[in-house]
Motif scaffolding. Structure first.
Motif, PDB file in Angstrom:
ATOM      1  N   ALA A   3      54.300  26.795  32.465  1.00 42.37           N
ATOM      2  CA  ALA A   3      54.181  25.444  31.912  1.00 42.37           C
ATOM      3  C   ALA A   3      53.166  24.610  32.676  1.00 42.37           C
ATOM      4  CB  ALA A   3      55.548  24.752  31.922  1.00 42.37           C
ATOM      5  N   ASN A  17      50.169  22.428  23.346  1.00 37.45           N
ATOM      6  CA  ASN A  17      50.557  23.751  23.827  1.00 37.45           C
ATOM      7  C   ASN A  17      52.060  23.990  23.701  1.00 37.45           C
ATOM      8  OD1 ASN A  17      48.293  25.490  25.036  1.00 37.45           O
ATOM      9  ND2 ASN A  17      47.780  23.440  25.769  1.00 37.45           N
ATOM     10  N   SER A  18      52.854  22.928  23.816  1.00 38.77           N
ATOM     11  CA  SER A  18      54.293  23.062  23.569  1.00 38.77           C
ATOM     12  C   SER A  18      54.541  23.503  22.136  1.00 38.77           C
ATOM     13  CB  SER A  18      55.011  21.735  23.832  1.00 38.77           C
ATOM     14  OG  SER A  18      55.102  21.458  25.202  1.00 38.77           O
ATOM     15  N   ILE A  39      56.272  21.889  29.774  1.00 39.62           N
ATOM     16  CA  ILE A  39      54.842  21.672  29.540  1.00 39.62           C
ATOM     17  C   ILE A  39      54.482  20.179  29.475  1.00 39.62           C
ATOM     18  CG2 ILE A  39      53.041  21.858  27.762  1.00 39.62           C
ATOM     19  CD1 ILE A  39      53.932  24.752  27.348  1.00 39.62           C
ATOM     20  N   PRO A  40      55.207  19.342  28.710  1.00 43.66           N
ATOM     21  CA  PRO A  40      54.834  17.916  28.686  1.00 43.66           C
ATOM     22  C   PRO A  40      54.924  17.251  30.054  1.00 43.66           C
ATOM     23  CG  PRO A  40      56.307  18.444  26.856  1.00 43.66           C
ATOM     24  CD  PRO A  40      56.311  19.626  27.774  1.00 43.66           C
ATOM     25  N   ILE A  51      58.383  25.432  26.992  1.00 41.62           N
ATOM     26  CA  ILE A  51      58.324  24.345  26.013  1.00 41.62           C
ATOM     27  C   ILE A  51      58.834  23.051  26.636  1.00 41.62           C
ATOM     28  CG2 ILE A  51      59.319  23.485  23.844  1.00 41.62           C
ATOM     29  CD1 ILE A  51      59.398  26.463  22.932  1.00 41.62           C
ATOM     30  N   CYS A  87      51.210  25.743  15.998  1.00 38.54           N
ATOM     31  CA  CYS A  87      52.545  26.338  15.962  1.00 38.54           C
ATOM     32  C   CYS A  87      52.609  27.474  14.947  1.00 38.54           C
ATOM     33  CB  CYS A  87      53.577  25.260  15.620  1.00 38.54           C
ATOM     34  SG  CYS A  87      55.273  25.863  15.492  1.00 38.54           S
ATOM     35  N   SER A  99      59.695  31.454  27.172  1.00 43.00           N
ATOM     36  CA  SER A  99      59.049  30.530  26.233  1.00 43.00           C
ATOM     37  C   SER A  99      59.793  29.216  26.134  1.00 43.00           C
ATOM     38  CB  SER A  99      58.952  31.181  24.845  1.00 43.00           C
ATOM     39  OG  SER A  99      58.190  32.364  24.889  1.00 43.00           O
ATOM     40  N   SER A 108      48.940  19.146  26.406  1.00 43.24           N
ATOM     41  CA  SER A 108      50.170  19.825  26.789  1.00 43.24           C
ATOM     42  C   SER A 108      51.189  19.791  25.656  1.00 43.24           C
ATOM     43  CB  SER A 108      50.759  19.189  28.046  1.00 43.24           C
ATOM     44  OG  SER A 108      49.934  19.437  29.162  1.00 43.24           O
ATOM     45  N   LEU A 109      51.279  18.677  24.953  1.00 46.34           N
ATOM     46  CA  LEU A 109      52.156  18.613  23.783  1.00 46.34           C
ATOM     47  C   LEU A 109      51.704  19.610  22.718  1.00 46.34           C
ATOM     48  CD1 LEU A 109      52.607  14.735  23.531  1.00 46.34           C
ATOM     49  CD2 LEU A 109      54.339  16.408  24.215  1.00 46.34           C
TER      50      LEU A 109
END
Length: 416
Positions: free
Chosen positions: A115, A348-349, A59-60, A56, A225, A52, A345-346
């Protein structure tokens, strides 16, 4: 939706299914891993955490690259990397006498692959479908596939581990290969003749987006989150309760864990079909889902009976299952193609942060008391419900710099 688009969607939906299986299947294997490798519970938990955390961080980057290079160009190599990571972990567990750190190295590779695969699915859906109702339905189907992976993971992981404890590692490359082939052959992304932004212009447009539209974006990020924090935290807690208090292990434990996840899965599918194009409907479904989640978690705080726990957690699953497709649609439909990959993507982070925080925070709070844990979590859920009232782009907002940039490029092309 025509048959071709249906196959496109099924192929894309294989990505979250595979990524979820590759991670969640290992949860029932962790106690076995502790015994086989002579490691502590904290060391065993790192097998999940390292996946994970590295996701994180990457991903961006994957989102930015997908906006510039294309979605499939990022997704397919990422699936291959994830498969190689599973192969490395499985080989280490099979052949090495002290495989722990090599298993972690394989999991790190899987996190990098994850990611660049699952988070790119949301903007890909937005690229492929023109009608907003189709985008909403597609995102609901994606969330359903993701949740179905969580439903299937505990049972499948327990079954495979009963044969040889490291077989779940070897299953990952098989699943990743199937998904990569489906995406390669069936998914056709639209081609646009548009000059990519240089990094400076891209960075400026993203900064402008958060400056002008940060209120609703931060709200959606926070809700995503919190939702994942609660989901993975309560599953971790329920798993501990079943094993430590009720001595329920293996496949039976996996089947019980699947009950609230099945409620989430069904609700995600129905919500994706129902929300259509209305952002107001999405907002109020997200609010209602977070309200139901708050009430069910608060209810649990007054009793720790196993039947109440499973029922209330099923209500929590319904609440999260209603909220997530709505949030996905709001954020995917809120931006053009050039920024969509990075923004989603942010988002999903933020969701992965919740995944990483859930189990350790729940483990820490339960040391105080059952009420301390669930009162604290209920407070976070109430905050998410309040934030959902702001999780919609206000009408009449000025165009983002990305939109201005796109328009200027189009004018130049027409002049030529």
């Amino acid at each position: 939706m025509d048959e071709k688009k249906t196959w496109d969607l099924i192929s894309i939906a294989s990505i979250p299914l595979v990524m979820t299986l590759g991670n969640s299947m290992l949860i029932p294997v962790l106690p076995i891993m502790e015994k086989k490798l002579a490691i502590s519970p904290l060391q065993a938990s790192m097998v999940i955490t390292v996946y994970s955390v590295v996701a994180i961080l990457f991903i961006p980057i994957a989102g930015f690259l997908s906006d510039r290079m294309g979605r499939k160009v990022i997704i397919i190599p990422s699936l291959i990397i994830a498969g190689l990571g599973g192969l490395l972990s499985g080989w280490a567990a099979w052949k090495m006498s002290h495989p722990y750190f090599m298993i972690l190295a394989g999991r790190l590779l899987q996190g990098i692959g994850a990611a660049g695969a699952f988070p790119i699915v949301m903007p890909l859906i937005g690229d492929m479908f023109q009608r907003k109702s189709e985008v909403s339905a597609g995102l609901g189907f994606i969330e359903t596939s993701n949740t179905f992976g969580k439903v299937l993971s505990p049972v499948l992981g327990a079954v495979l581990a009963s044969l040889l404890w490291y077989i779940p590692f070897f299953s990952t490359p098989v699943f990743c290969l199937i998904s990569a082939l489906l995406v390669a052959f069936f998914v056709k992304t639209p081609k646009e003749k548009k000059a990519p932004k240089d990094f400076k212009s891209f960075k400026a447009s993203i900064a402008w987006i958060f400056q002008t539209e940060g209120r609703w974006l931060y709200a959606i990020f926070s809700i995503g989150c919190i939702s994942m924090f609660v989901l993975f935290g309560v599953l971790f807690h329920l798993s501990s309760v079943l094993e430590n208090q009720y001595k329920i292990e293996g496949v039976m434990k996996g089947m019980i864990l699947a009950i609230p996840l099945a409620a989430l899965c069904i609700t995600s599918y129905i919500t994706g079909k129902a929300i259509g194009e209305s952002k107001i409907v999405m907002k109020w479904i997200a609010f209602s889902g977070m309200l139901l989640l708050s009430g069910s978690i608060l209810w649990i705080s007054f009793s720790n009976g196993i039947y109440l726990l499973i029922f209330a957690l099923s209500l929590s699953g319904i609440g999260i299952g209603g909220a997530l497709p709505s949030l996905d649609a709001l954020i995917t439909q809120g931006f053009g193609k050039e920024e969509r990959g990075t923004i989603t993507s942010l988002y999903n982070s933020a969701r992965f942060i919740g995944v990483a925080l859930g189990p350790p925070v729940f483990a820490f709070l339960i040391k105080f008391s059952h009420k301390t844990l669930f009162f604290s979590v209920a407070g976070a859920c109430i905050a998410a419900a309040i934030l959902s009232l702001f999780a919609i782009k206000p009408p009449g907002k000025p165009p983002t710099k990305g939109t201005i940039f796109s328009t200027s490029v189009s004018k130049k092309e027409r002049a030529r």
